[in-house]
Design an enzyme around this catalytic site. Structure first.
Site, short mmCIF file in Angstrom:
data_model
loop_
_atom_site.label_atom_id
_atom_site.label_comp_id
_atom_site.label_asym_id
_atom_site.label_seq_id
_atom_site.Cartn_x
_atom_site.Cartn_y
_atom_site.Cartn_z
N TYR A 168 -15.23 -3.19 8.47
CA TYR A 168 -13.87 -2.62 8.48
C TYR A 168 -13.22 -2.84 9.85
CZ TYR A 168 -10.16 0.89 8.55
OH TYR A 168 -8.94 1.53 8.68
N GLY A 203 1.39 4.75 3.37
CA GLY A 203 2.44 3.86 2.86
C GLY A 203 3.44 4.60 1.99
N GLY A 251 -0.99 7.69 0.22
CA GLY A 251 -1.24 7.89 1.64
C GLY A 251 -0.08 7.58 2.58
N GLY A 256 0.83 -1.21 0.00
CA GLY A 256 0.00 0.00 0.00
C GLY A 256 0.86 1.25 0.00
N ALA A 257 1.94 1.21 -0.78
CA ALA A 257 2.89 2.34 -0.80
C ALA A 257 2.68 3.24 -2.00
CB ALA A 257 4.32 1.81 -0.77
N1 LIG Z 1 -6.51 7.16 6.90
C1 LIG Z 1 -6.94 6.84 8.10
O1 LIG Z 1 -7.59 7.64 8.81
C2 LIG Z 1 -6.62 5.49 8.67
C3 LIG Z 1 -6.93 5.25 10.02
C4 LIG Z 1 -6.63 4.00 10.57
C5 LIG Z 1 -6.04 3.04 9.78
N2 LIG Z 1 -5.76 3.30 8.47
C6 LIG Z 1 -5.14 2.25 7.66
O2 LIG Z 1 -3.98 2.75 7.05
C7 LIG Z 1 -3.69 1.98 5.89
C8 LIG Z 1 -3.30 2.89 4.75
O3 LIG Z 1 -4.41 3.70 4.44
P1 LIG Z 1 -4.27 5.21 3.90
O4 LIG Z 1 -4.96 6.07 4.88
O5 LIG Z 1 -2.88 5.52 3.52
O6 LIG Z 1 -5.23 5.11 2.62
P2 LIG Z 1 -4.94 5.31 1.06
O7 LIG Z 1 -4.33 6.65 0.82
O8 LIG Z 1 -6.23 4.99 0.42
O9 LIG Z 1 -3.84 4.20 0.71
C9 LIG Z 1 -4.19 2.84 0.73
C10 LIG Z 1 -3.11 2.02 0.08
O10 LIG Z 1 -3.56 0.64 0.06
C11 LIG Z 1 -3.62 0.20 -1.28
N3 LIG Z 1 -4.78 -0.67 -1.52
C12 LIG Z 1 -6.08 -0.41 -1.29
N4 LIG Z 1 -6.84 -1.43 -1.73
C13 LIG Z 1 -6.00 -2.34 -2.27
C14 LIG Z 1 -6.16 -3.58 -2.92
N5 LIG Z 1 -7.38 -4.10 -3.16
N6 LIG Z 1 -5.06 -4.25 -3.34
C15 LIG Z 1 -3.84 -3.74 -3.15
N7 LIG Z 1 -3.60 -2.56 -2.55
C16 LIG Z 1 -4.68 -1.87 -2.13
C17 LIG Z 1 -3.78 1.45 -2.12
O11 LIG Z 1 -3.34 1.16 -3.44
P3 LIG Z 1 -3.84 2.05 -4.72
O12 LIG Z 1 -3.86 3.47 -4.24
O13 LIG Z 1 -2.76 1.78 -5.71
O14 LIG Z 1 -5.17 1.57 -5.10
C18 LIG Z 1 -2.87 2.42 -1.37
O15 LIG Z 1 -1.53 2.21 -1.70
C19 LIG Z 1 -4.92 1.11 5.63
O16 LIG Z 1 -4.66 -0.21 6.06
C20 LIG Z 1 -5.99 1.74 6.52
O17 LIG Z 1 -6.95 0.81 6.95
C21 LIG Z 1 -6.03 4.52 7.90
#
Ligand SMILES: NC(=O)c1ccc[n+]([C@@H]2O[C@H](COP(=O)([O-])OP(=O)(O)OC[C@H]3O[C@@H](n4cnc5c(N)ncnc54)[C@H](OP(=O)(O)O)[C@@H]3O)[C@@H](O)[C@H]2O)c1
Length: 276
Positions: free
Chosen positions: A159, A17, A15, A11-12
């Site tokens: 979730y 990652g 966001g 997930g890099a």
């Molecule tokens: N943002 C928050 O408030 C928050 C809070 C608690 C936990 N988290 C956790 O933090 C982690 C990162 O989230 P983020 O906030 O950085 O969100 P983000 O910006 O949406 O990034 C998510 C990353 O995961 C990848 N991803 C999503 N669905 C996928 C799939 N089906 N197969 C492969 N890769 C996939 C995306 O790839 P693409 O962009 O290439 O599709 C992207 O690289 C997640 O596990 C999320 O649950 C986030």
């Protein structure tokens, strides 16, 4: 002695990652990054000098292929950051027939991590970080209904359950792999205004309108706990610990320490990803 380190971040492409990849990129680090969108991932790879592999976690065969590509690239893995994930509509099943929060957030990283177990063990001191969430507290695991077919699956509950599984998996690793020198911790990054929840009306409202100024943090700030722990490495003191940002012992759902659930989830997941 070889002081190079191999760091793998899923997930890099976006966001938290992507920010973690930018911070951990260094001349003595072999960085491997994964994402779903090839275009976004290529941009981060160019910026960081990382090797990039794309895979959609909604397709388990793509995760198997990804594990093979990573294993071919890396003889040892010092840090694996299972960060890919998001909040998905529970009614839309994956091609493997699973509830998407369960598969993308838990089952796919379970498959990837267990497939890379020998590479982690070969590092003789490896760290597996799992990006969980404060939302784990809304989760409840029913081992006889992992795909939420019997319970009505609201998105937040689905979730939260998958993010509780990230903590249970962390403890499963801590229980099983410490003799291999492998340490695991789970992390809530905070409420991060990333692309997270891109398909959710409620999260979109809170994260991508002026309401976000009420309480969200930037992806760069959200990444700081992962970056700090990745630099700390395989410290036995953090084995099995869930961090709420930088604070150890974050608040968890009641099931988070339940041995029967930890072991039952591991066994069921291993069964689901086994070739049949
Ligand atoms: N943002 C928050 O408030 C928050 C809070 C608690 C936990 N988290 C956790 O933090 C982690 C990162 O989230 P983020 O906030 O950085 O969100 P983000 O910006 O949406 O990034 C998510 C990353 O995961 C990848 N991803 C999503 N669905 C996928 C799939 N089906 N197969 C492969 N890769 C996939 C995306 O790839 P693409 O962009 O290439 O599709 C992207 O690289 C997640 O596990 C999320 O649950 C986030």
């Amino acid at each position: 002695m070889n002081s190079r380190r191999t760091v793998v971040i899923t997930g890099a492409s976006d966001g938290i990652g992507a920010e973690t990849a930018r911070a951990l990129a260094a001349p003595d680090v072999d960085l491997i990054i994964t994402g779903r969108s090839a275009g976004k991932l290529a941009a981060v790879a160019e910026e960081t000098g990382a090797t990039a592999f794309t895979a959609d976690f909604a397709v388990l065969d793509e995760v198997r292929a990804l594990a093979g590509q990573i294993a071919e690239q890396a003889g040892t893995i010092d840090v694996l950051i299972n960060n890919a994930g998001g909040m998905f509509e529970p009614a839309r099943h994956t091609v493997d027939g699973h509830e998407p929060n369960f598969q993308i957030n838990h089952l796919a990283p379970f498959l990837l991590t267990t497939a890379l177990h020998d590479r982690l063990a070969a590092a003789k001191g490896a760290l597996v970080l799992n990006t969980s969430s404060a939302g784990n507290r809304a989760g409840r695991v029913d081992l006889s209904d992992l795909d939420l077919q019997r319970r009505r699956a609201f998105q937040m509950r689905a979730y939260g359950t998958s993010k509780l599984m990230n903590i249970l998996f962390t403890r499963g690793i801590a229980e099983r792999w410490s003799d291999d020198g492998i340490v695991s911790a789970a992390v809530h990054p905070g409420p991060v205004a990333s692309s997270f929840g891109r398909d959710s009306f409620a999260v979109g409202l809170l994260y991508r309108t002026p309401l976000r100024h009420l309480g969200t943090i930037t992806p760069a700030k959200g990444a700081t706990p992962l970056i700090a722990l990745a630099r700390r490495g395989a410290d036995p003191e953090i084995n099995g610990v869930y961090f709420d940002r930088h604070r150890a012992q974050g608040r968890e759902a009641p099931q988070a320490h339940d041995r029967a659930i930890i072991d039952g989830l591991w066994a069921a997941s291993a069964d689901l990803v086994a070739p049949h």
